[in-house]
Design an enzyme around this catalytic site. Structure first.
Site, PDB file in Angstrom:
ATOM      1  N   SER A 133       0.696  -1.562  -0.040  1.00  0.00           N
ATOM      2  CA  SER A 133       0.116   0.026  -0.409  1.00  0.00           C
ATOM      3  C   SER A 133       1.282   1.055   0.115  1.00  0.00           C
ATOM      4  CB  SER A 133      -1.011  -0.032   1.288  1.00  0.00           C
ATOM      5  OG  SER A 133      -1.534  -0.787   0.922  1.00  0.00           O
ATOM      6  N   SER A 187      -3.560  -3.277  -3.480  1.00  0.00           N
ATOM      7  CA  SER A 187      -2.524  -2.380  -2.327  1.00  0.00           C
ATOM      8  C   SER A 187      -2.874  -1.090  -1.832  1.00  0.00           C
ATOM      9  CB  SER A 187      -1.317  -1.265  -3.310  1.00  0.00           C
ATOM     10  OG  SER A 187      -0.919  -0.217  -3.243  1.00  0.00           O
ATOM     11  N   ASP A 246      -4.144   2.545  -1.341  1.00  0.00           N
ATOM     12  CA  ASP A 246      -3.769   4.340  -2.102  1.00  0.00           C
ATOM     13  C   ASP A 246      -4.711   5.149  -1.779  1.00  0.00           C
ATOM     14  OD1 ASP A 246      -1.314   2.082  -3.323  1.00  0.00           O
ATOM     15  OD2 ASP A 246      -3.047   1.745  -5.157  1.00  0.00           O
TER      16      ASP A 246
END
Lengths: 378, 378, 378, 378
Positions: free
Chosen positions: A256, A294, A296
């Site tokens: 991340s 991930s 984000d």
């Protein structure tokens, strides 16, 4: 609680890597935005075999404060942008509804969000004893990345005392980067990631504003440094095991990234949300591609305005015109890119649970590649 | 209506510019996704002084069809992602609510969206005479960029006949790129932009799917080619007039970009929306930074599924697992980057209204810079 | 172009239906917000069998202007909220990105959006000859509902001259309601719908602001008037054919609704978006349930602020505090509910294509039901 | 930990209040959706003066499980809709990105979210010892409302043992409602709120699906029961102190509401998000207007599909067609409305911190008003 002693590794500009067209501020740090303070608490103990709940711990917490006052009483305009929602950050919905940030921003590891948020609530209550009694509750803002490859993430080793230490240790001036605080156990693009920061100051003709970025880098992709395909050259990149050498070690695609953006430009929620959205473009320059797992999340706030907890609404303000936003956007892109580079350059190798090692990028090897591609500024 | 004859300018790979880690499909085009068809109609007439409403016209329309059948009756899963909403695209809200695309996608200039959408409705009605009478209405999808520097954009010169020609001329196989169709009058990063396309085919071990991208490039920034700072080297980039040489010509920061993504992977709306979001990362690699006035809209559809207009819901389908999305995301990033490069390389210089000239990038100069930075593949 | 002559049908309050707790403004209309102007052009011609493209036409266009000046040059803060995106409205993305409204808002039928948007562009160009030449383009805002049950919707009978007439005929003061303008062919909850309006003025202790709402009603559900289940009592409601009487005529579930909200409170984009979101709650009070095919779009603007097209950003403004928003929200809910009721009460029966009839609700029957449920204010 | 003994107060239908057109399931509860289980743990101790951190405690936790298996290993499709983001719920971003729910849903009080989320993580780890070590982390989903008028909310009295008890006590069958679990300290529309539930089962001709709703009610407005203006009649409603009687006690406008929706219809993320959005319409029927400080979050999941943690993507499924969604939407609206009524009817008066009293609505008075308005079904 433990402070990693580390050799002095360089930041990007110190070794001639000079990305972007705008100039950094004096510290090339989020703290170039006047009033912003950053603190870390590193949680690093134990070694060897993972004993879930015991260790080893390779994690921590990092705090970003928009000003030195009581943020609950003097809020700042804030906004969040979710690029990939596969993450556990808290507090973003309310930031986007009220348009304000009312606590320090804390970064930590994925499974520690609950404890850290709770500690942040407690910290705010200690300073505002009316919370939830005679006034509204408080909205803690906490971001996270998964550091479970190095860290006993099940152990949720970040506790209240670490949170308080990270907040109370926050200060203006140079920011410690690399394998520190919430970046202690993170990995990025096949190497050690961590905390990184950078800034840009616009020319006066473009407003003269400062934009600072702090990242907690922990994502996959193909490392690209100022456009140079370093990851490919050094044989460490996404999908190499599928493409070039099936016996190569796959790098971690997921993970991340948290990006925190500060500016002294007078910007409201809508404008800050636009700023935050541009962080993905800076990440992309480093090889980020937004892999499935991930999470984000990008947060932005302005230090130019204060919104009183009690009071008559937003203060008078001449906001930046829509047309004048573009240069701020490019500043975000550039500072985000450079903050990621700094996070990797300043990071030191960490040996974690089960003997897992995530190596810091080798500076000499990196410089060789950069030279090969004609990319070092003297 | 006019077909620009153009010297044969190369695509990126033809001159050794080879970006990304995945391999393109056979045509390196959105039409590598089986069934996808593309058509252009270029509207190019008049020259000299702008007479609003008369000309000169430097514009057009481009169509992308997900399959050769009746798309209204056999819809495909579709999604849109708005990176910067400063644009006038239509049809995106309904795509995101119903999760389907039910018309060809058309691209044109900003002020022409109304006429083009209306013509698309008419085209659909001619093929589905029950629309709005015994069945639902139709949701036309039209994207746009501002080509007003070269084109008499007030004139809205794209008319019904051009729209019909672009749709009916759509075909599989190689796609014409550059200053053609909806790319006739567009500019990008200081040079001539236009239509560009590229594709990626994943290794079998990653699913073996094809991802194709078509862009209509018209944005500002700092041209970066495979990581090489070409724009800076050639002295044409955002804010140069503020930074290096106040007498230099400012490049146009605003504009917009449309990205259309096709895949033969079985993906539903949610997954396609995630795909679309990654287009911004590919743009970022070329120097895009999401300037204020740039309307950046990304559309994605899957050709692997059909949703009947009348019928019992989505067909049986084993969708791609969330974990397997990552490689598709990187494919989108890479194909988007390369599509932008192709749009600029294939574009020819256009002289437009009031003698405005937007030059195609000089290939020899570009190659010199690439060589200097060690970046040509032999 | 044709002006329906209609018997004088009452508004809700004129027959003792008095919903909500706040008081309406003097006109109980969106035009109670100072400066707001409304215009209609009704397109009504032909009768009998549908000849697609010929008629009969039962449609039109309605304009709402935030002020009497040049809205492109003096924009107002604006926002849009999409409750159900199954619709073809245009201009919302840019409103939400720039936070401003820069054209009159036009309402029309679904398939006519392209022509109407194009005409609105032309109207703006006539008044701002620099559009797309020396300044940016213009973002037309057009909403729509599907009036295809009564209207030859394929014919797209609203043309440029009707659009210009609706804009130029806009005026302050009482607003014509019912089967007029964009409401000519719409249906609502089993009866004739159309244009309706209402307003609320807050007590001084809550800010004293005016909130006005105009709706184009065309949705399905179970008509509820001030809480009274009128639809059920009169045997006309959603799914009756599935529940009570399989031989009953199904009512049209789909359709759409447009809600336009104006206020003289100083509100920015974020705050207006929150206002717009509350429109769904007012609709819900009338029996609306957001059916699949209903495109439900809500727009809000503030007349208290002006954002110059050229200029230094948002003007100084003390915005309404977050805490003071609540009363404005309730005002939106109440005015939306009452605007729907007015749209149905004022609507006259329309006979449309193929002899389709949509009856105006019978006022006497309605009053009987209201009396039965103890709901008439004397 | 304490179980409130309460007199047996009735549910809406038991006293002749019969809202909506569709029929409830056998239990008129979210547990009519086969497999769904609900558990409560009430935290109720101390009395008298508030001693922050000590008590009195009037709070708790409620769990909703989509099935009796390991939800982390066998996820269900899930989605969240944020109506008013002024709240601290966690886990929604990831639900909307991955389209799945992978933990029980927990409800609690605002300041307790951190501790409860942490406990939920721990509970999941105990059952899945690979979390964060050899597989991904887990995304805890926790909602909340502010019960600080009655409860020592600063004390965050809900601890790990309460969370585990609420999850492990979850069961199918009738659901305890009112001042219990996460509803112990909540207030609604001027009276005591709490947990309420209801369901609808569609006629076979509309799919025959079950839809169940559970609410944690804690919002302001004007109580409306089956359309009857009960709040006004009984003199307790929003802004009464500004409108009718400046000496009247203002009711709490803010607060929040959580709505959890379950269905056995085969629905994917996109469709569930549409379902969740309709919850606001059901709330609106009870007098809800989305006040500024009300965090209104709606979650929906389907029990018809399972998405394996490891595996090849979504299972084969014939999803509900878009056109067939409408009846499900109305079912959500109706069940939400009735769940709120049940939450208030079943709630008992609670005396909390500082002697604060929130009274349960007086059933006899309510029935008098209902009779007056001709609204009781015999």
């Amino acid at each position: 609680m433990y402070c990693v002693s580390e050799e002095r590794r360089p930041r990007a500009r110190e070794i001639g890597i000079q990305t972007g067209i705008f100039s950094p501020g004096e510290l090339n740090s989020i703290t170039d935005v006047s009033g912003v303070m950053v603190g870390h608490c590193t949680v690093f103990h134990g070694e060897g075999k993972l004993v879930p709940g015991k260790g080893p711990a390779r994690t921590g917490v990092t705090s970003i404060l928009p000003h030195s006052g009581n943020v609950f009483r003097e809020k700042v305009p804030g906004a969040a942008c979710v690029f990939n929602g596969y993450g556990k950050s808290v507090g973003l919905q309310q930031m986007n509804e009220t348009g304000t940030l009312e606590t320090p921003i804390l970064l930590t590891n994925t499974l520690n969000v609950g404890i850290v948020a709770d500690a942040l609530v407690e910290w705010c209550i200690e300073r505002n004893d009316d919370i939830g009694i005679t006034t509204s509750t408080v909205n803690p803002v906490v971001g996270e990345v998964n550091d479970g490859y190095l860290n006993d993430i099940q152990g949720r080793h970040v506790r209240k005392e670490h949170v308080f230490a990270a907040i109370e240790g926050a200060k203006p001036g140079p920011v410690e980067e690399g394998s520190v605080g919430a970046g202690t156990g993170s990995s990025c693009l096949g190497w050690k990631g961590g905390i990184g920061t950078s800034s840009r100051v616009l020319p006066e003709s473009l407003g003269g504003y400062a934009v600072g970025v702090l990242v907690q880098s922990n994502f996959g992709g193909v490392l690209t440094v100022d456009g140079v395909p370093v990851g490919r050259r050094l044989g460490r990149f996404a999908y190499r095991d599928h493409l070039e050498d099936s016996s190569s070690e796959p790098i971690e695609e997921d993970g991340s990234v948290m990006v925190v953006i500060a500016s002294d430009a007078p910007l409201d929620h809508r404008q800050l949300r636009r700023l935050a959205a541009r962080a993905s473009l800076g990440l992309a320059r480093t090889g980020f591609y937004g892999s499935n797992g991930s999470g984000d999340f990008f947060l932005a706030f302005s230090t130019a305005l204060r919104i009183p907890h009690e009071g008559a609404g937003m203060l008078n303000a001449d906001l930046v015109a829509n047309d004048a936003m573009s240069a701020l956007f490019l500043a975000v892109v550039e500072a985000t890119e450079e903050a990621v580079l700094n996070s990797m350059l300043r990071a030191t190798t960490v040996v974690g649970r089960d003997g897992h090692v995530v190596e810091a990028i080798n500076i000499a090897e990196l410089l060789d590649v950069m030279r090969e591609f004609g990319r070092l500024v003297r």
